[in-house]
Design an enzyme around this catalytic site. Structure first.
Site, PDB file in Angstrom:
ATOM      1  N   GLY A 153      31.243  20.538  64.265  1.00  0.00           N
ATOM      2  CA  GLY A 153      32.487  19.893  63.839  1.00  0.00           C
ATOM      3  C   GLY A 153      33.227  20.720  62.803  1.00  0.00           C
ATOM      4  N   GLY A 158      27.581  23.777  67.934  1.00  0.00           N
ATOM      5  CA  GLY A 158      27.374  22.785  68.983  1.00  0.00           C
ATOM      6  C   GLY A 158      26.711  23.378  70.209  1.00  0.00           C
ATOM      7  CE  LYS A 218      34.976  12.808  78.244  1.00  0.00           C
ATOM      8  NZ  LYS A 218      34.830  11.507  77.612  1.00  0.00           N
ATOM      9  NE  ARG A 233      21.862  22.356  61.669  1.00  0.00           N
ATOM     10  CZ  ARG A 233      22.388  21.283  62.239  1.00  0.00           C
ATOM     11  NH1 ARG A 233      21.817  20.113  62.083  1.00  0.00           N
ATOM     12  NH2 ARG A 233      23.483  21.382  62.946  1.00  0.00           N
TER      13      ARG A 233
HETATM   14  P1  AMP Z   1      31.454  19.707  74.410  1.00  0.00           P
HETATM   15  O1  AMP Z   1      30.571  18.908  73.508  1.00  0.00           O
HETATM   16  O2  AMP Z   1      32.813  19.142  74.625  1.00  0.00           O
HETATM   17  O3  AMP Z   1      31.475  21.180  74.030  1.00  0.00           O
HETATM   18  O4  AMP Z   1      30.798  19.601  75.857  1.00  0.00           O
HETATM   19  C1  AMP Z   1      29.542  20.121  76.150  1.00  0.00           C
HETATM   20  C2  AMP Z   1      29.067  19.513  77.439  1.00  0.00           C
HETATM   21  O5  AMP Z   1      29.989  19.797  78.467  1.00  0.00           O
HETATM   22  C3  AMP Z   1      27.739  20.056  77.904  1.00  0.00           C
HETATM   23  O6  AMP Z   1      26.769  19.052  77.773  1.00  0.00           O
HETATM   24  C4  AMP Z   1      27.992  20.408  79.361  1.00  0.00           C
HETATM   25  O7  AMP Z   1      26.984  19.938  80.224  1.00  0.00           O
HETATM   26  C5  AMP Z   1      29.295  19.707  79.676  1.00  0.00           C
HETATM   27  N1  AMP Z   1      30.029  20.344  80.774  1.00  0.00           N
HETATM   28  C6  AMP Z   1      30.315  21.647  80.916  1.00  0.00           C
HETATM   29  N2  AMP Z   1      30.941  21.870  82.086  1.00  0.00           N
HETATM   30  C7  AMP Z   1      31.054  20.679  82.712  1.00  0.00           C
HETATM   31  C8  AMP Z   1      31.595  20.273  83.962  1.00  0.00           C
HETATM   32  N3  AMP Z   1      32.123  21.154  84.802  1.00  0.00           N
HETATM   33  N4  AMP Z   1      31.538  18.963  84.270  1.00  0.00           N
HETATM   34  C9  AMP Z   1      30.975  18.086  83.422  1.00  0.00           C
HETATM   35  N5  AMP Z   1      30.455  18.411  82.223  1.00  0.00           N
HETATM   36  C10 AMP Z   1      30.476  19.695  81.868  1.00  0.00           C
END
Ligand code: AMP
Length: 399
Positions: A377, A354, A198, A36
């Site tokens: 974000g 992210g 999620k 950054r």
């Molecule tokens: P996000 O912040 O929603 O983009 O989520 C990122 C996180 O999702 C990362 O730390 C990954 O380890 C997790 N992730 C990706 N695929 C899976 C999965 N199949 N089951 C659980 N966590 C996951």
């Protein structure tokens, strides 16, 4: 780009107040990733070369309105000094008479870094009195901190009310250029790739992107809520039970609107959520009871690769699996490589901030795609079609 940028104004002999994003990871006083700080150099160097004195301000961490010595920007001042090759004066605070004196004494070519903005509660509260004090330090305001542009804080929004001209820095300009292209005028076919843990945090992005894209590829933990909504057994994989109805309605929508919505056909399932757990590659309908899907499988990778290769604009947000663990990183790696290949073949490829940005950087492919957003974000909110307060507050270009 409808907003004025540093190129549109004369900065010679002026004191330029620049909001940067120096929210870097610091361990024991050492910056562990200076990406950054480096990303801010083009704007700072440009201003110095054009005869300005530069006053930099940023937040670091979440001190919640109190002075937390470990969250001082002092280590950043030292790193910046090395990168710029000129002295950087560190202020003890970001407002107050001592800072005002330091700012008033600045000569063209000087650089002053203000102390962590969030040591004052007025920053996140967007307190007008605090914003006015910040504004009083400079003649012109530049915002180069895209990562905080989705927050109406004193240093991103309030301050502009007290400045005659507020413009975008180069980093901000690049972010807005690429992200607006992706939502306003994408070259087709246009594909979105979504992953991550999620659905819940990304419903608005999914819905908004479905208005725009020809194809949506879904991986990561969120795929299992969709698969369950389609009636598959998903073992012990991550499922958001309270989002099943939402997932069903999205599946109905893509059917109705004939959107090419591609869900994985196979997965790497593990006996436990662990790097050392026993794992198998299985078709999506054959996840053993109690096992957890932690990555997309090789057939899915191939399917995604073909879709990516056909696309002219691609937006990617969220890893395809638990990429932090090597046995479940292949899907994310393959998507990153497919994006790099598509870029070489002339596609515009944008990686939302992210985890996907972290993943592509870890693979060393950050320069092989068109744009990696620095704001997690902020880029999501942009892709949701929201107006970012820090961008809206900048001065419009004359019509
Ligand atoms: P996000 O912040 O929603 O983009 O989520 C990122 C996180 O999702 C990362 O730390 C990954 O380890 C997790 N992730 C990706 N695929 C899976 C999965 N199949 N089951 C659980 N966590 C996951």
């Amino acid at each position: 780009m409808k907003k004025l940028t540093v190129r549109d104004i004369d900065v010679e002999g002026r004191k330029v107040l620049v909001r940067v994003d120096f929210n870097v990871p610091i361990k024991d006083g050492i910056i562990t990733d200076d990406t950054r700080v480096r990303a801010s150099l083009p704007t700072i160097s440009y201003l110095l070369e054009h005869g300005a004195a530069v006053i930099l301000m940023s937040h670091l961490g979440r001190p919640k309105g109190k002075v937390v010595p470990e969250m001082s920007l002092e280590p950043v001042a030292r790193r910046l000094e090395e990168l710029l090759g000129c002295p950087v004066v560190m202020a003890d605070d970001c407002v107050g008479s001592a800072v005002e004196e330091k700012a008033a004494a600045l000569q063209p070519g000087d650089v002053l870094l203000l102390e962590n903005l969030r040591f004052h509660a007025g920053e996140e509260k967007n307190d007008p009195g605090f914003a006015e004090k910040l504004a009083a330090l400079g003649d012109v305001y530049v915002n180069d901190a895209f990562g905080t542009a989705h927050r109406a804080h004193a240093s991103t929004e309030g301050v502009t009310r007290f400045m005659s001209v507020s413009v975008a820095g180069f980093l901000m300009e690049k972010e807005i250029d690429y992200l607006s292209r992706a939502i306003a005028d994408p070259e087709r076919p246009y594909t979105a790739i979504l992953g991550g843990a999620k659905i819940s945090g990304k419903i608005d992005v999914i819905q908004h992107l479905l208005d725009k894209v020809d194809t949506m590829l879904v991986g990561g933990g969120m795929m299992f809520t969709f698969l369950k909504a389609r009636g598959y057994g998903v073992g012990a994989s991550l499922v958001e039970e309270d989002r099943l109805d939402m997932a069903r309605s999205i599946l109905e929508r893509v059917e109705r609107e004939a959107i090419n919505f591609v869900l994985p056909v196979d997965t790497i399932a593990a006996e436990a959520f662990s790097e050392t757990a026993k794992s198998v590659t299985v078709p999506i309908e054959a996840i053993p009871a109690g096992w957890i899907g932690l990555d997309i499988g090789p057939e899915t990778i191939e399917l995604f690769r073909v879709e990516i290769a056909k696309s002219k604009t691609i937006v990617w947000n969220g890893p395809m699996g638990v990429f932090e663990m090597e046995p479940f990183a292949a899907g994310t790696r393959a998507v990153a490589e497919a994006l790099a290949e598509a870029t070489r073949n002339g596609a515009t490829t944008i990686v939302g901030g992210g985890d996907s940005a972290a993943a592509i950087t870890k693979l060393g492919l950050q320069n092989a795609v068109s744009h990696v957003s620095t704001g997690g974000g902020a880029s999501l909110e942009f892709l949701e079609g929201k107006t970012l307060p820090g961008v809206a507050a900048l001065t419009d270009k004359p019509a």
